[in-house]
Design a protein around this motif. Structure first.
Motif, PDB file in Angstrom:
ATOM      1  N   THR A 148       2.044  11.110  10.365  1.00 39.18           N
ATOM      2  CA  THR A 148       2.329  11.897   9.148  1.00 39.18           C
ATOM      3  C   THR A 148       3.631  12.685   9.286  1.00 39.18           C
ATOM      4  N   ASP A 149       4.497  12.255  10.235  1.00 40.52           N
ATOM      5  CA  ASP A 149       5.657  13.104  10.543  1.00 40.52           C
ATOM      6  C   ASP A 149       6.965  12.652   9.911  1.00 40.52           C
ATOM      7  N   PHE A 150       6.932  11.674   8.983  1.00 39.56           N
ATOM      8  CA  PHE A 150       8.163  11.381   8.231  1.00 39.56           C
ATOM      9  C   PHE A 150       7.798  10.830   6.864  1.00 39.56           C
ATOM     10  N   GLN A 151       8.813  10.513   6.039  1.00 38.36           N
ATOM     11  CA  GLN A 151       8.580   9.954   4.687  1.00 38.36           C
ATOM     12  C   GLN A 151       7.598  10.809   3.873  1.00 38.36           C
ATOM     13  N   ASN A 152       7.837  12.106   3.836  1.00 36.68           N
ATOM     14  CA  ASN A 152       6.961  13.020   3.091  1.00 36.68           C
ATOM     15  C   ASN A 152       5.508  12.936   3.551  1.00 36.68           C
ATOM     16  N   GLY A 153       5.325  12.622   4.807  1.00 37.08           N
ATOM     17  CA  GLY A 153       3.977  12.631   5.361  1.00 37.08           C
ATOM     18  C   GLY A 153       3.431  14.052   5.374  1.00 37.08           C
ATOM     19  N   ASP A 154       2.109  14.167   5.369  1.00 33.32           N
ATOM     20  CA  ASP A 154       1.494  15.477   5.267  1.00 33.32           C
ATOM     21  C   ASP A 154       0.089  15.388   5.876  1.00 33.32           C
ATOM     22  N   ASN A 214      10.642   7.428  16.410  1.00 34.50           N
ATOM     23  CA  ASN A 214      10.732   6.782  15.101  1.00 34.50           C
ATOM     24  C   ASN A 214      10.569   5.269  15.262  1.00 34.50           C
ATOM     25  N   PRO A 215       9.989   4.601  14.237  1.00 33.63           N
ATOM     26  CA  PRO A 215       9.872   3.140  14.343  1.00 33.63           C
ATOM     27  C   PRO A 215      11.252   2.503  14.448  1.00 33.63           C
ATOM     28  N   LYS A 216      11.321   1.406  15.212  1.00 29.15           N
ATOM     29  CA  LYS A 216      12.605   0.732  15.462  1.00 29.15           C
ATOM     30  C   LYS A 216      13.317   0.332  14.175  1.00 29.15           C
ATOM     31  N   MET A 217      12.532  -0.131  13.218  1.00 28.07           N
ATOM     32  CA  MET A 217      13.115  -0.687  11.996  1.00 28.07           C
ATOM     33  C   MET A 217      13.417   0.367  10.930  1.00 28.07           C
ATOM     34  N   MET A 218      13.068   1.620  11.179  1.00 29.08           N
ATOM     35  CA  MET A 218      13.059   2.617  10.111  1.00 29.08           C
ATOM     36  C   MET A 218      14.370   2.713   9.329  1.00 29.08           C
ATOM     37  N   ASP A 219      15.514   2.728  10.046  1.00 26.59           N
ATOM     38  CA  ASP A 219      16.796   2.916   9.355  1.00 26.59           C
ATOM     39  C   ASP A 219      17.156   1.728   8.475  1.00 26.59           C
ATOM     40  N   VAL A 220      16.615   0.584   8.774  1.00 28.15           N
ATOM     41  CA  VAL A 220      16.871  -0.615   7.969  1.00 28.15           C
ATOM     42  C   VAL A 220      15.803  -0.756   6.884  1.00 28.15           C
ATOM     43  N   ALA A 221      14.558  -0.598   7.296  1.00 27.21           N
ATOM     44  CA  ALA A 221      13.438  -0.939   6.406  1.00 27.21           C
ATOM     45  C   ALA A 221      13.312   0.007   5.212  1.00 27.21           C
ATOM     46  N   THR A 258       0.828  -1.211   0.000  1.00 24.22           N
ATOM     47  CA  THR A 258       0.000   0.000   0.000  1.00 24.22           C
ATOM     48  C   THR A 258       0.859   1.257   0.000  1.00 24.22           C
ATOM     49  N   HIS A 259       2.071   1.155   0.554  1.00 24.93           N
ATOM     50  CA  HIS A 259       3.002   2.291   0.584  1.00 24.93           C
ATOM     51  C   HIS A 259       4.381   1.773   0.966  1.00 24.93           C
ATOM     52  N   LEU A 260       5.380   2.630   0.889  1.00 28.87           N
ATOM     53  CA  LEU A 260       6.742   2.254   1.297  1.00 28.87           C
ATOM     54  C   LEU A 260       6.753   2.192   2.821  1.00 28.87           C
ATOM     55  N   HIS A 261       6.967   0.990   3.350  1.00 27.80           N
ATOM     56  CA  HIS A 261       6.871   0.799   4.794  1.00 27.80           C
ATOM     57  C   HIS A 261       8.164   1.195   5.505  1.00 27.80           C
ATOM     58  N   ALA A 262       7.988   1.707   6.719  1.00 31.84           N
ATOM     59  CA  ALA A 262       9.161   2.108   7.506  1.00 31.84           C
ATOM     60  C   ALA A 262       9.376   1.181   8.693  1.00 31.84           C
ATOM     61  N   ASP A 263       8.446   0.268   8.924  1.00 29.95           N
ATOM     62  CA  ASP A 263       8.519  -0.514  10.164  1.00 29.95           C
ATOM     63  C   ASP A 263       8.769  -2.002   9.939  1.00 29.95           C
ATOM     64  N   HIS A 264       8.819  -2.430   8.687  1.00 31.47           N
ATOM     65  CA  HIS A 264       9.170  -3.820   8.395  1.00 31.47           C
ATOM     66  C   HIS A 264       9.697  -3.879   6.970  1.00 31.47           C
ATOM     67  N   ILE A 265      10.417  -4.968   6.659  1.00 24.86           N
ATOM     68  CA  ILE A 265      10.896  -5.133   5.285  1.00 24.86           C
ATOM     69  C   ILE A 265       9.829  -5.877   4.494  1.00 24.86           C
ATOM     70  N   THR A 266       9.544  -5.340   3.349  1.00 27.44           N
ATOM     71  CA  THR A 266       8.483  -5.907   2.518  1.00 27.44           C
ATOM     72  C   THR A 266       8.819  -7.320   2.037  1.00 27.44           C
ATOM     73  N   GLY A 267       7.802  -8.130   1.862  1.00 28.58           N
ATOM     74  CA  GLY A 267       7.993  -9.469   1.304  1.00 28.58           C
ATOM     75  C   GLY A 267       7.875  -9.494  -0.212  1.00 28.58           C
ATOM     76  N   LEU A 268       7.697  -8.325  -0.827  1.00 33.65           N
ATOM     77  CA  LEU A 268       7.479  -8.256  -2.276  1.00 33.65           C
ATOM     78  C   LEU A 268       8.588  -8.952  -3.074  1.00 33.65           C
ATOM     79  N   ASP A 269       9.832  -8.611  -2.737  1.00 33.12           N
ATOM     80  CA  ASP A 269      10.960  -9.126  -3.508  1.00 33.12           C
ATOM     81  C   ASP A 269      11.065 -10.650  -3.383  1.00 33.12           C
ATOM     82  N   ALA A 270      10.980 -11.138  -2.151  1.00 39.11           N
ATOM     83  CA  ALA A 270      11.105 -12.583  -1.923  1.00 39.11           C
ATOM     84  C   ALA A 270       9.958 -13.336  -2.592  1.00 39.11           C
ATOM     85  N   LEU A 271       8.763 -12.795  -2.522  1.00 40.70           N
ATOM     86  CA  LEU A 271       7.624 -13.458  -3.164  1.00 40.70           C
ATOM     87  C   LEU A 271       7.790 -13.479  -4.673  1.00 40.70           C
ATOM     88  N   ARG A 272       8.325 -12.378  -5.211  1.00 39.71           N
ATOM     89  CA  ARG A 272       8.525 -12.323  -6.658  1.00 39.71           C
ATOM     90  C   ARG A 272       9.558 -13.359  -7.089  1.00 39.71           C
TER      91      ARG A 272
END
Ligand SMILES: [Fe+2]
Length: 345
Positions: A140-146, A210-217, A56-70
């Motif tokens: 709405t306070d990071f990742q171009n949130g508005d 900030n979410p714990k995973m943000m710098d990695v995710a 649904t959007h670029l996530h900041a709190d987990h790594i997406t499974g998109l690549d592995a599923l593909r």
């Protein structure tokens, strides 16, 4: 409809698996990398073939499974056209549809949590990502949130859906699983504001860590595409110019992997053959159309799509099926247009 709500407890993420029947095509929304084995197992158990995976959007709190599923299912990866994720197979715009066999989701652009946030609508339910949560709204306070854009997405769009529409968010931290638009209108504390300014004021004073995973995710989720790099390294690519020269030669077959919606939007290369990406696997089997063309008819297959992602995966699949002359047009269809390659509607 087959519908499964799956939960990742580490990031409190909900992922959704959808299909219209056993033995048919399936789609997953917001898959989490660590849960991919579980999805694959469930797909097997329910006898489903995964053809599309949406974030649904670029996530900041987990790594997406998109690549592995593909990589594991050769499914198509889908995100909104605003995303900064590097290689997504299909980018949707507001009002586009994401179709699988027996199901059609409408993409609704709902920015605010991020500038690439989309919601996906079925007649009786909506997948709201992090735009509308149960009794909450996405920060709405990071990742171009508005916060202003989010107010418009909520009040101007999502809350205008019928009140009985079920709401399935991307997260819940309290254990709730589903709500409705009517329920959220009445009881969501963030929606009880009297003006856009009051909403902005509220959102700008949440003071969340900030979410714990943000710098990695975030960096990981921006680079989810590898197929193009691999295919380029092996020399299985043609530039738009090279493809133009090959056009019309008797030993060449251009294969358009896009969906009808994309073909209508951009037009197609004259004389090309249409094998939409979900049908590719079938056509590469021993008695399939592309095998016949390549092995029997001596044709070199040249795949193309919109972003060069599906076509890169198609080259890998064709090579694996023994078609050593298979190539794809690297770069986007834009490159073909820029090289004044012909397109017909
Ligand atoms: Fe998010």
């Amino acid at each position: 409809m087959i519908f499964r709500q799956l939960f990742d407890s580490t990031s409190s993420t909900y992922s959704y698996l959808l299909a219209s029947r056993h033995g048919g095509e399936a789609l997953i929304i917001d898959p989490v990398l660590e849960r991919v084995d579980r999805y694959i197992q469930l797909l097997k158990e329910l006898d489903l073939r995964l053809v599309k995976a949406i974030d649904t959007h670029l996530h900041a709190d987990h790594i997406t499974g998109l690549d592995a599923l593909r990589e594991r299912t050769r499914c198509i990866t889908v995100m909104g056209e605003q995303t900064k994720a590097d290689v997504v197979s299909i980018r949707v715009a507001d009002g586009d549809r994401v179709d699988i066999e027996g199901l059609s989701l409408e993409a609704l652009y709902t920015p605010g949590h991020t500038d690439d946030s989309y919601s996906y609508i079925l007649p009786d339910r909506v997948f709201t990502g992090d735009t509308l949560l149960i009794r909450g709204t996405g920060r709405t306070d990071f990742q171009n949130g508005d916060a202003r854009a989010q107010y418009d997405s909520l009040f101007g769009r999502l809350l205008k859906l019928p009140e009985e529409t079920m709401v399935f968010p991307a997260h819940d931290y309290k254990g709730d699983t589903v709500s409705t638009i009517g329920e959220e209108k009445a009881f969501n504390p963030r929606l009880q504001v009297k003006s856009i300014d009051e909403y902005v004021e509220l959102m700008n004073n949440l003071n969340l860590p900030n979410p714990k995973m943000m710098d990695v995710a975030v960096p990981a989720n921006m680079r989810i595409g590898l197929a193009r790099d691999i295919v380029a390294e092996r020399g299985w690519t043609l530039t738009a110019e090279e493809a133009k020269e090959a056009l019309g030669k008797p030993d060449v077959a251009l294969v358009d992997l896009r969906e009808d919606q994309e073909r209508r939007k951009d037009g197609t290369i004259p004389g090309s053959l249409h094998v939409s990406y979900p049908d590719l696997e079938e056509s590469l089997k021993a008695d399939g159309l592309l095998q016949h063309l390549a092995k029997g008819g001596g044709k070199r297959l040249i795949f193309f799509c919109t972003y060069g992602q599906r076509s890169a995966m198609a080259v890998q699949a064709a090579q694996a099926a023994g078609l050593e002359t298979a190539r794809h047009i690297s770069g986007r269809l834009q490159a073909w247009k820029a090289a004044h390659g012909p397109l017909s509607r």
